[in-house]
Scaffold this motif. Sequence first.
Motif, PDB file in Angstrom:
ATOM      1  N   HIS A  17       0.858  -1.183   0.000  1.00 59.82           N
ATOM      2  CA  HIS A  17       0.000   0.000   0.000  1.00 59.82           C
ATOM      3  C   HIS A  17       0.902   1.243   0.000  1.00 59.82           C
ATOM      4  CE1 HIS A  17      -3.068   2.771   1.894  1.00 59.82           C
ATOM      5  NE2 HIS A  17      -3.741   2.217   0.905  1.00 59.82           N
ATOM      6  N   CYS A  19       1.066   3.632   1.904  1.00 64.97           N
ATOM      7  CA  CYS A  19       1.509   4.022   3.254  1.00 64.97           C
ATOM      8  C   CYS A  19       2.736   3.230   3.691  1.00 64.97           C
ATOM      9  CB  CYS A  19       0.376   3.863   4.263  1.00 64.97           C
ATOM     10  SG  CYS A  19      -0.005   2.156   4.712  1.00 64.97           S
ATOM     11  N   THR A  21       2.892  -0.267   4.294  1.00 62.75           N
ATOM     12  CA  THR A  21       2.643  -1.594   4.860  1.00 62.75           C
ATOM     13  C   THR A  21       2.137  -2.541   3.778  1.00 62.75           C
ATOM     14  OG1 THR A  21       1.598  -2.782   6.664  1.00 62.75           O
ATOM     15  CG2 THR A  21       0.261  -1.147   5.572  1.00 62.75           C
ATOM     16  N   CYS A  37      -6.366  -1.791   5.514  1.00 59.43           N
ATOM     17  CA  CYS A  37      -4.922  -1.671   5.676  1.00 59.43           C
ATOM     18  C   CYS A  37      -4.592  -1.636   7.170  1.00 59.43           C
ATOM     19  CB  CYS A  37      -4.429  -0.402   4.993  1.00 59.43           C
ATOM     20  SG  CYS A  37      -2.664  -0.116   5.174  1.00 59.43           S
ATOM     21  N   GLY A  39      -1.863  -0.539   8.376  1.00 55.11           N
ATOM     22  CA  GLY A  39      -1.034   0.637   8.645  1.00 55.11           C
ATOM     23  C   GLY A  39      -1.848   1.905   8.823  1.00 55.11           C
ATOM     24  N   CYS A  40      -2.640   2.267   7.821  1.00 55.87           N
ATOM     25  CA  CYS A  40      -3.344   3.549   7.847  1.00 55.87           C
ATOM     26  C   CYS A  40      -4.861   3.418   8.012  1.00 55.87           C
ATOM     27  CB  CYS A  40      -3.040   4.340   6.580  1.00 55.87           C
ATOM     28  SG  CYS A  40      -3.670   3.587   5.066  1.00 55.87           S
TER      29      CYS A  40
END
Length: 66
Positions: A17, A19, A21, A37, A39-40
């Motif tokens: 992704h 971001c 991750t 996701c 991460g975000c």
Amino acid sequence: MRKDYDLGDVVELKKPHPCGTNAWTIVRMGMDIRLKCTGCGATVLFVRSEFERRLRRVLKKATPGA
């Protein structure tokens, strides 16, 4: 590809992704699959065949009863 993933599993896709991750949680399954996701928190929706093509591996299975 055989179905070896389920709701709540954390999966890795072939491309990361933006971001940074590469881990996604499966939050909806049906004819299409919604991923979140790790991460975000962004969500994406894939047609099942597209998801299976992009899936690399299951990183963590969901805990039963969760």
